[in-house]
Design an enzyme around this catalytic site. Structure first.
Site, short mmCIF file in Angstrom:
data_model
loop_
_atom_site.label_atom_id
_atom_site.label_comp_id
_atom_site.label_asym_id
_atom_site.label_seq_id
_atom_site.Cartn_x
_atom_site.Cartn_y
_atom_site.Cartn_z
N GLU A 127 0.84 -1.19 0.00
CA GLU A 127 0.00 0.00 0.00
C GLU A 127 0.88 1.25 0.00
O GLU A 127 2.08 1.17 0.27
CB GLU A 127 -0.92 -0.02 1.23
CG GLU A 127 -1.88 -1.19 1.24
CD GLU A 127 -2.81 -1.19 2.44
OE1 GLU A 127 -2.76 -0.22 3.22
OE2 GLU A 127 -3.58 -2.15 2.57
N GLU A 363 9.26 -7.47 -4.15
CA GLU A 363 9.05 -8.68 -3.34
C GLU A 363 10.03 -8.73 -2.15
O GLU A 363 10.57 -9.78 -1.81
CB GLU A 363 9.13 -9.95 -4.20
CG GLU A 363 8.02 -9.97 -5.24
CD GLU A 363 7.80 -11.32 -5.87
OE1 GLU A 363 7.97 -12.34 -5.18
OE2 GLU A 363 7.44 -11.35 -7.05
N THR A 365 12.83 -5.72 -0.32
CA THR A 365 14.10 -5.08 -0.66
C THR A 365 15.28 -5.93 -0.19
O THR A 365 15.11 -6.86 0.62
CB THR A 365 14.20 -3.70 -0.01
OG1 THR A 365 14.19 -3.88 1.42
CG2 THR A 365 13.05 -2.80 -0.41
N SER A 366 16.47 -5.59 -0.67
CA SER A 366 17.67 -6.29 -0.19
C SER A 366 17.80 -6.17 1.32
O SER A 366 18.24 -7.12 2.00
CB SER A 366 18.92 -5.71 -0.87
OG SER A 366 18.95 -6.04 -2.25
#
Length: 379
Positions: A127, A363, A365-366
């Protein structure tokens, strides 16, 4: 674990490679420039089983393994990361969620159309104000008789406008409480369900990214996936598989950039010899090859664990984290090998460079992957 590719994996690779060369490569620059989502290409891939790779045959899928799934994404992404991204999102998120957590009636209704890409799938978790903080989402689903009323906005949604069906995670309990989210299937055309802003992106421009808006959107309780309150747990499990997808996508981009750099280094002459002969260039190619190989092996390990039904959270996060960072590094070095030409759209590496960055963000972040890995290591 056997690292050799099976005959079926080799066949799938050849099919995906041929399809990408014939149906994606000639048009990808135009799609990128125009931000066109070429939906018909995905319909054609659906006919070949590429949009329902791990879906069982009884539901209209190809019934293959995660090794073939990795291969499909990789071969497509070697040519165009944006198309690879959409293949990954459709397979692992929307379709994968229904396959993993849907009841038999839901699987029978939705999977055959998704596996063949007659329907394009979307998946809504993020969101505007809750990216990594997904547990604090504002999109709500309130029970009203035998229906649920959805209100709120999801953003950064792949196929948020063109998708025919979406799996949406919405809050059904109090904020920041345990088990406060549930998952729902929402069909395009449902009153109160609309698409919002389409993002104008740096890379992955042929993969559609938009908002999904829910305004008193009523859906039947039959469209609820699993039990009330299981949504966040389901989403985390789906993302485990999704991280294998992004690792595979990263590998495809990295390998595409590497191959382009090798070809150019052999063809480009300076000081009366190919630039590949110079240590400054050859060492770049050596680093690319080594890091891609390591990322590939991590991703294969994640596929192996997934296929065996063993815990995959740690290795999937490692594969996604490492492969995505490698993709960015390899694409950056490929541009450097090309020099000034690498900065132009006449050569492919500038697109790999732009596309690769998304892999370190989408999907999880690092930084989120490091949190996941650290938690698993410290258990």
């Amino acid at each position: 674990m056997n690292f050799s590719k099976s005959e079926i994996t080799e066949q799938v690779a050849a099919m995906a490679r041929d399809f990408a060369a014939q149906h994606i490569k000639p048009y990808m620059a135009e799609w990128d420039e125009q931000q066109e989502f070429p939906i018909q290409v995905f319909k054609e891939m659906g006919k070949l089983g590429m949009m329902g790779v791990v879906v069982p045959e009884k539901y209209g899928g190809a019934g293959l393994t995660y090794f073939e799934y990795k291969t499909v994404i990789e071969e497509v992404a070697k040519v165009c990361g944006a198309i690879g991204l959409s293949v990954a999102a459709h397979n692992s998120l929307c379709t994968g969620h229904i396959l993993a957590f849907g009841n038999e009636a839901q699987k029978q209704k939705y999977l055959p159309n998704l596996a063949t890409a007659d329907w394009i799938g979307a998946w809504g978790l993020t969101e505007p104000n809750t990216g990594s903080d997904a547990g604090n989402m504002k999109c709500t689903a309130v029970k009203d008789g035998d229906e649920w009323v959805l209100n709120g906005t999801k953003c950064w949604i792949t196929h948020g406008k063109s998708g025919d069906v979406a799996v949406v995670i919405a809050r059904t309990g109090e904020p920041r409480t345990k088990n406060n989210c549930s998952a729902f299937i929402v069909e395009r055309g449902t009153p109160g369900f609309s698409a919002g802003k389409k993002e104008n992106k740096l890379g992955m421009r042929a993969s559609e990214t938009t908002e999904m808006i829910f305004d008193n959107c009523r859906i039947p309780d039959a469209n609820r996936l699993g039990e009330v309150g299981e949504g966040f747990h389901q989403a985390m499990k789906v993302l485990d598989g999704g991280r294998i997808s992004i690792a595979s996508l990263s590998l495809g981009i990295a390998k595409g950039a590497r191959d382009a750099a090798i070809r150019y280094a052999k063809e480009r002459h300076q000081f009366d010899q190919p630039i590949a002969n110079f240590q400054g260039i050859s060492f770049k190619l050596a680093d690319m090859a080594t890091e891609i190989e390591a990322a590939d092996l991590l991703t294969l390990e994640a596929c192996d664990l997934k296929e065996k039904g063993l815990p995959v959270t740690k290795v999937a996060a490692m594969a996604k984290y490492y492969a995505s960072e490698v993709a960015v590094k390899v694409a950056n070095e490929a541009v450097q090998v090309f020099g000034g030409y690498g900065y132009t759209k006449d050569f492919p590496v500038e697109k790999y460079y732009r596309d690769a960055k998304l892999c370190t963000i989408g999907e999880g972040t690092s930084e989120i992957q490091k949190i996941v890995i650290a938690r698993e290591v410290l258990k």
